[in-house]
Design a protein around this motif. Sequence first.
Motif, short mmCIF file in Angstrom:
data_model
loop_
_atom_site.label_atom_id
_atom_site.label_comp_id
_atom_site.label_asym_id
_atom_site.label_seq_id
_atom_site.Cartn_x
_atom_site.Cartn_y
_atom_site.Cartn_z
N VAL A 118 6.39 8.25 -11.17
CA VAL A 118 7.85 8.23 -11.36
C VAL A 118 8.40 6.83 -11.11
N ARG A 119 7.49 5.83 -11.10
CA ARG A 119 7.93 4.46 -10.79
C ARG A 119 7.52 3.50 -11.90
N THR A 120 7.40 4.00 -13.12
CA THR A 120 6.93 3.17 -14.24
C THR A 120 8.04 2.25 -14.73
N ASN B 164 11.08 2.66 11.26
CA ASN B 164 10.14 3.46 12.03
C ASN B 164 8.77 2.83 12.18
N HIS B 165 8.33 2.14 11.12
CA HIS B 165 6.94 1.65 11.12
C HIS B 165 6.83 0.34 10.38
N VAL B 166 5.71 -0.33 10.55
CA VAL B 166 5.46 -1.59 9.84
C VAL B 166 4.11 -1.46 9.14
N ALA C 12 21.42 7.47 5.79
CA ALA C 12 20.23 8.00 6.47
C ALA C 12 19.31 8.76 5.54
N GLU C 13 18.02 8.42 5.59
CA GLU C 13 17.02 9.29 4.99
C GLU C 13 16.49 10.18 6.11
N ALA C 14 17.06 11.37 6.23
CA ALA C 14 16.62 12.31 7.25
C ALA C 14 16.38 13.64 6.54
N HIS D 3 12.48 8.12 -5.85
CA HIS D 3 11.16 7.49 -6.03
C HIS D 3 10.04 8.29 -5.37
N ASP D 4 10.38 9.32 -4.60
CA ASP D 4 9.36 10.13 -3.93
C ASP D 4 9.13 11.43 -4.70
N GLU D 5 8.21 12.24 -4.15
CA GLU D 5 8.06 13.58 -4.72
C GLU D 5 9.33 14.38 -4.41
N ILE E 180 3.18 14.43 7.85
CA ILE E 180 4.05 14.41 6.67
C ILE E 180 3.24 14.22 5.38
N PHE E 181 2.36 13.22 5.38
CA PHE E 181 1.55 12.98 4.17
C PHE E 181 0.27 13.83 4.25
N ILE E 182 0.44 15.13 4.09
CA ILE E 182 -0.70 16.03 4.33
C ILE E 182 -1.84 15.85 3.33
N HIS F 292 -2.09 3.15 7.75
CA HIS F 292 -1.87 1.69 7.73
C HIS F 292 -0.42 1.34 8.07
N GLN F 293 0.36 2.34 8.54
CA GLN F 293 1.76 2.10 8.92
C GLN F 293 2.01 2.49 10.38
N PRO F 294 1.56 1.63 11.34
CA PRO F 294 1.79 1.98 12.75
C PRO F 294 3.28 2.08 13.07
N ASP G 176 -0.63 8.85 -6.28
CA ASP G 176 0.48 8.88 -5.32
C ASP G 176 1.79 9.22 -6.06
N ARG G 177 2.87 8.45 -5.81
CA ARG G 177 4.13 8.74 -6.51
C ARG G 177 4.39 7.75 -7.63
N ASN G 178 3.32 7.07 -8.06
CA ASN G 178 3.50 6.00 -9.05
C ASN G 178 3.96 6.50 -10.42
N LYS H 113 0.84 -1.21 0.00
CA LYS H 113 0.00 0.00 0.00
C LYS H 113 0.87 1.24 0.00
N ASP H 114 2.15 1.07 0.36
CA ASP H 114 3.10 2.18 0.24
C ASP H 114 4.35 1.63 -0.48
N ASP H 115 4.07 0.89 -1.54
CA ASP H 115 5.13 0.37 -2.41
C ASP H 115 6.22 -0.40 -1.65
N PHE I 165 22.59 -0.55 4.44
CA PHE I 165 21.18 -0.18 4.38
C PHE I 165 20.99 1.30 4.14
N ARG I 166 19.95 1.59 3.37
CA ARG I 166 19.43 2.96 3.32
C ARG I 166 18.31 2.94 4.35
N CYS I 167 18.51 3.65 5.45
CA CYS I 167 17.54 3.59 6.53
C CYS I 167 16.46 4.63 6.31
C1 GLC Z 1 10.21 7.30 3.06
C2 GLC Z 1 10.14 6.68 1.69
C3 GLC Z 1 8.76 6.85 1.13
C4 GLC Z 1 7.75 6.23 2.07
C5 GLC Z 1 7.91 6.80 3.47
C6 GLC Z 1 7.10 6.03 4.46
O1 GLC Z 1 10.07 8.68 3.02
O2 GLC Z 1 11.13 7.22 0.86
O3 GLC Z 1 8.66 6.31 -0.16
O4 GLC Z 1 6.46 6.44 1.60
O5 GLC Z 1 9.25 6.74 3.90
O6 GLC Z 1 7.65 4.74 4.64
#
Ligand code: GLC
Length: 555
Positions: A392-394, A104-106, A243-245, A309-311, A143-145, A169-171, A388-390, A61-63, A199-201
């Motif tokens: 740019v993911r073709t 962070n979430h599952v 880090a993705e920060a 892959h994101d905006e 974040i996902f306003i 859906h991502q607690p 969504d961001r699909n 649901k979130d790729d 890892f890219r965290c």
């Molecule tokens: C990160 C990912 C993004 C995802 C979000 C929630 O920002 O790059 O694609 O939707 O985390 O997991």
Amino acid sequence: MDNNPLWYRDAVFYEVPVKSFFDSTNDGTGDFNGLRMKLPYLHDLGVDAIWLLPFYKSPLKDDGYDIADYYSIQPEYGTLDDFKGFISEAHALNIRVVADLVLNHVSDQNQWFQDAKKSRDSPKRDWFVWSDSDAKYSGVRIIFIDSEISNWTWEPNTKQYYWHRFYSHQPDLNYDNPEVREEMKNVIRYWLRLGLDGFRCDAVPYLFEREGTSCENLPETHEYFKEIRKMMDEEFPGTILLAEANQWPSDAKQYFGKGDEFHMAFNFPLMPRIFISLARENSFPLINIISQTLPIPDNCDWAIFLRNHDELTLEMVTDEERDIMYNEYAKLPKMRLNLGIRRRLAPLVDNDRATMELLNALMFSLPGTPIIYYGDEIGMGDNVYLGDRNGVRTPMQWSYDRNAGFSTADNEQLYSPVVTNPNYHYESVNVESELRSGSSLLNWMKKMLRVRKNYSELLGRGGIRFIDQKNRRVLTYVREYKDQRMLCIFNLSRRPTYVELNLPEFRGLKPLEAITKSPFPRIGDLPYFFTLPPRGFFWLNLTVPDHEDEKDFDD
Ligand code: GLC
């Protein structure tokens, strides 16, 4: 594989989702065997490392950033043996592989959450963040306003709210619980034992929550990553953390610690300012942000990217900067998502070849490790009408065959339609056609990666010094490493222009243009004068021994 301990500083990375690259089973979705079959392409392109998007079992649901089982692979992507086969073949080509790790979430489908929501006494209950009131941690940004109105969602069975920084859906996991902290270390060990190089965290700033704070970048989060780093250094030397920060410069820099936390972090502060500098035809935003993001510890590096892959995120810019970006790059409302722009590189710059070259030349020569987003090396287009961001993911465009050569499934079966907009149609924008055309973007990128490899220490590890001059439309800097030097000059504007540089310290040297090895006149006492075409640039090697006796021109 080489055993360069600073491999990540010298490397060029390539970001790729398994599902989008190549479908070896003809079911419409890419897979590990497909990716393995295309490794020679990546090797030939000249990349040193691959970053895989999440491939773990997921309801998608979130790729895949919604993980249902951290220890298994999404069935459409292949088996564990396919994964291992892919890794060992990548290593045989001296290509390292890092994978996304979502801490962070599952997914709410994850058994941990399924158990936790059965009752308040569930042994997994405390693995998540619960509250009787949705007023706790008030003021924390959403974040996902475009899709969420709160960071809390009501769980009807146990009658409490659970905390989530992204989709409902991502607690979020509760990192105050020692079992959670230990379990994630086990996940890390599991995949590193199977051969990953790091890892890219994902979403690192949000692991802990504390009342009265923004619940971002808390000291506890840094402590936990330092523990992970220590464990990896001891048990898996040579592996890395990225880090993705997405934060302001002062907060983003903290993720390097004292060289004892992350090896790398995405340069989120820099990325939008590259585009702002272009839109404003002014080097100031770039110079200013680079000055704010350096220095960092020697064993660390920024990861530089133009698109992913994101905006194209605009969370950490001023309102004025965001307006500039929207006006220049997202004229249709459809092109915007959350606080950002959902477009690929080529359409962002209106398919302008000189601008794409300029941007890549910047990415390859600024301090940091470049990360190319799959398809941007051939100038792929996007589809802003997919949700969504699909867009740019073709599917990757390999040839002008059916489904762009990505899959022989029926085209309705593809996980996503291929791009057919006339300006970016796969019949012309594809790997096979571009390999055949000497002047294609793909061949230009290959050439640039070869040149960069020749200067991998200088461009990978060298310092940067901006050269003061009067023309704001032009960005000028010198990269320096030991006795090597490269002078880089970029015309950020749409018009031809000129620049005069005072280079007394280089007096007597004869610059050699680094890409074509064309000689330039000796630097003397007078200002050195350059003319530049619109969006033109030069990389000039100042290290070369004097080539006075060489003939400057063939005639
Ligand atoms: C990160 C990912 C993004 C995802 C979000 C929630 O920002 O790059 O694609 O939707 O985390 O997991």
